[in-house]
Design a protein around this motif. Structure first.
Motif, PDB file in Angstrom:
ATOM      1  N   PRO A  12       3.222  -7.941  12.758  1.00  0.00           N
ATOM      2  CA  PRO A  12       4.235  -8.745  12.081  1.00  0.00           C
ATOM      3  C   PRO A  12       3.654  -9.824  11.162  1.00  0.00           C
ATOM      4  CG  PRO A  12       4.823  -8.454  14.389  1.00  0.00           C
ATOM      5  CD  PRO A  12       3.437  -7.895  14.210  1.00  0.00           C
ATOM      6  N   ALA A  13       2.486 -10.354  11.498  1.00  0.00           N
ATOM      7  CA  ALA A  13       1.864 -11.364  10.637  1.00  0.00           C
ATOM      8  C   ALA A  13       1.488 -10.772   9.276  1.00  0.00           C
ATOM      9  CB  ALA A  13       0.628 -11.955  11.313  1.00  0.00           C
ATOM     10  N   LEU A  14       1.062  -9.508   9.261  1.00  0.00           N
ATOM     11  CA  LEU A  14       0.734  -8.850   7.994  1.00  0.00           C
ATOM     12  C   LEU A  14       1.994  -8.615   7.159  1.00  0.00           C
ATOM     13  CD1 LEU A  14      -1.941  -6.238   9.135  1.00  0.00           C
ATOM     14  CD2 LEU A  14      -2.305  -8.388   7.895  1.00  0.00           C
ATOM     15  N   VAL A  15       3.089  -8.282   7.831  1.00  0.00           N
ATOM     16  CA  VAL A  15       4.361  -8.078   7.123  1.00  0.00           C
ATOM     17  C   VAL A  15       4.795  -9.390   6.478  1.00  0.00           C
ATOM     18  CG1 VAL A  15       6.808  -7.491   7.394  1.00  0.00           C
ATOM     19  CG2 VAL A  15       5.056  -6.170   8.621  1.00  0.00           C
ATOM     20  N   GLU A  16       4.745 -10.473   7.223  1.00  0.00           N
ATOM     21  CA  GLU A  16       5.141 -11.782   6.683  1.00  0.00           C
ATOM     22  C   GLU A  16       4.251 -12.183   5.514  1.00  0.00           C
ATOM     23  OE1 GLU A  16       7.898 -13.740   7.436  1.00  0.00           O
ATOM     24  OE2 GLU A  16       8.435 -11.866   8.445  1.00  0.00           O
ATOM     25  N   GLN A  17       2.964 -11.907   5.630  1.00  0.00           N
ATOM     26  CA  GLN A  17       2.031 -12.223   4.543  1.00  0.00           C
ATOM     27  C   GLN A  17       2.371 -11.416   3.286  1.00  0.00           C
ATOM     28  OE1 GLN A  17      -2.124 -11.076   5.200  1.00  0.00           O
ATOM     29  NE2 GLN A  17      -2.706 -13.127   4.510  1.00  0.00           N
ATOM     30  N   PHE A  23       7.294 -12.123  -2.700  1.00  0.00           N
ATOM     31  CA  PHE A  23       8.501 -12.888  -3.040  1.00  0.00           C
ATOM     32  C   PHE A  23       8.332 -14.398  -3.047  1.00  0.00           C
ATOM     33  CE2 PHE A  23      10.330  -9.010  -1.038  1.00  0.00           C
ATOM     34  CZ  PHE A  23      10.903  -8.491  -2.178  1.00  0.00           C
ATOM     35  N   GLU A  24       7.257 -14.953  -2.615  1.00  0.00           N
ATOM     36  CA  GLU A  24       6.957 -16.366  -2.461  1.00  0.00           C
ATOM     37  C   GLU A  24       7.485 -16.878  -1.125  1.00  0.00           C
ATOM     38  OE1 GLU A  24       9.462 -15.939  -5.092  1.00  0.00           O
ATOM     39  OE2 GLU A  24      11.069 -16.850  -3.965  1.00  0.00           O
ATOM     40  N   ALA A  84       9.462  -4.637  -0.388  1.00  0.00           N
ATOM     41  CA  ALA A  84       8.360  -5.468  -0.886  1.00  0.00           C
ATOM     42  C   ALA A  84       7.114  -4.614  -1.102  1.00  0.00           C
ATOM     43  CB  ALA A  84       8.045  -6.576   0.114  1.00  0.00           C
ATOM     44  N   VAL A  85       6.507  -4.777  -2.264  1.00  0.00           N
ATOM     45  CA  VAL A  85       5.260  -4.072  -2.588  1.00  0.00           C
ATOM     46  C   VAL A  85       4.270  -5.105  -3.125  1.00  0.00           C
ATOM     47  CG1 VAL A  85       4.208  -2.289  -4.045  1.00  0.00           C
ATOM     48  CG2 VAL A  85       6.510  -1.929  -3.100  1.00  0.00           C
ATOM     49  N   MET A  86       3.030  -4.975  -2.693  1.00  0.00           N
ATOM     50  CA  MET A  86       1.988  -5.877  -3.197  1.00  0.00           C
ATOM     51  C   MET A  86       2.025  -5.864  -4.729  1.00  0.00           C
ATOM     52  SD  MET A  86       0.564  -7.346  -0.656  1.00  0.00           S
ATOM     53  CE  MET A  86      -1.019  -7.986  -1.169  1.00  0.00           C
ATOM     54  N   PRO A  87       1.977  -7.031  -5.361  1.00  0.00           N
ATOM     55  CA  PRO A  87       2.103  -7.086  -6.822  1.00  0.00           C
ATOM     56  C   PRO A  87       1.164  -6.149  -7.577  1.00  0.00           C
ATOM     57  CG  PRO A  87       2.279  -9.277  -5.908  1.00  0.00           C
ATOM     58  CD  PRO A  87       1.913  -8.363  -4.759  1.00  0.00           C
TER      59      PRO A  87
END
Length: 169
Positions: A12-17, A23-24, A84-87
């Motif tokens: 879950p920490a990776l998801v939040e990151q 998204f900021e 969400a996708v890494m920029p």
């Protein structure tokens, strides 16, 4: 391209990151968070995409929400997103693969309407989301009405008016 895995298999920490990066950190103030406040994401409809190096590239979460009509009835729905996708990986098909995985996982024997806040041109063209039936719907915070989208096999089940919020069934 990528591998799609259950989101429950990701720390879950990776998801939040990833969500903070995509998204900021102020994302938690957005209206979508108020709509799903106090609910847990639906594990069977939420996924992660890994890149070729098995690194987290993107995620999608789905949530139990309801459109509460004027008579006090709660009409259950599934809120799709955030996607969400890494920029650095955006535009490479990860988001499309995640949405496809999520929508495909919905039980076709009892499909609930799916709702999201998103780009009507993109989500309409690829996934059938539209704002044709949401003009009388409200959200618990600021939003652009044309971005409130719904997808359903039977639009007749949709209330014309109501407030979208967490499912409390």
């Amino acid at each position: 391209m990528s591998k799609i895995i259950p989101l429950a298999d990701v720390d879950p920490a990776l998801v939040e990151q990833l969500l903070d990066t995509a998204f900021e950190p102020e994302r938690r103030q957005r209206t979508a968070y108020k709509v799903r406040e106090g609910t847990e994401w639906l594990q069977g409809l939420s996924f992660a995409a890994l890149d070729d190096d098995d690194m987290l590239a993107g995620t999608i979460q789905c949530w139990p929400v309801a459109l509460n009509d004027g008579a006090g009835r709660a009409h259950p729905m599934i809120m799709v997103g955030p996607v969400a996708v890494m920029p650095a990986l955006q535009g490479k098909g990860y988001g499309q693969a995640l949405v496809t995985a999520s929508l495909t996982a919905i039980d076709p024997r009892a499909p609930l309407p799916q709702v999201m806040i998103g780009d009507p041109e993109y989500y309409g063209r690829f996934f059938g989301f539209a704002n044709a039936h949401t003009s009388g719907w409200r959200l618990p915070g600021p939003y652009e009405q044309h971005r409130l989208l719904c997808r359903t096999a039977n639009p007749a089940v949709l209330p014309a008016e109501g407030m979208l919020g967490p499912w409390r069934g």
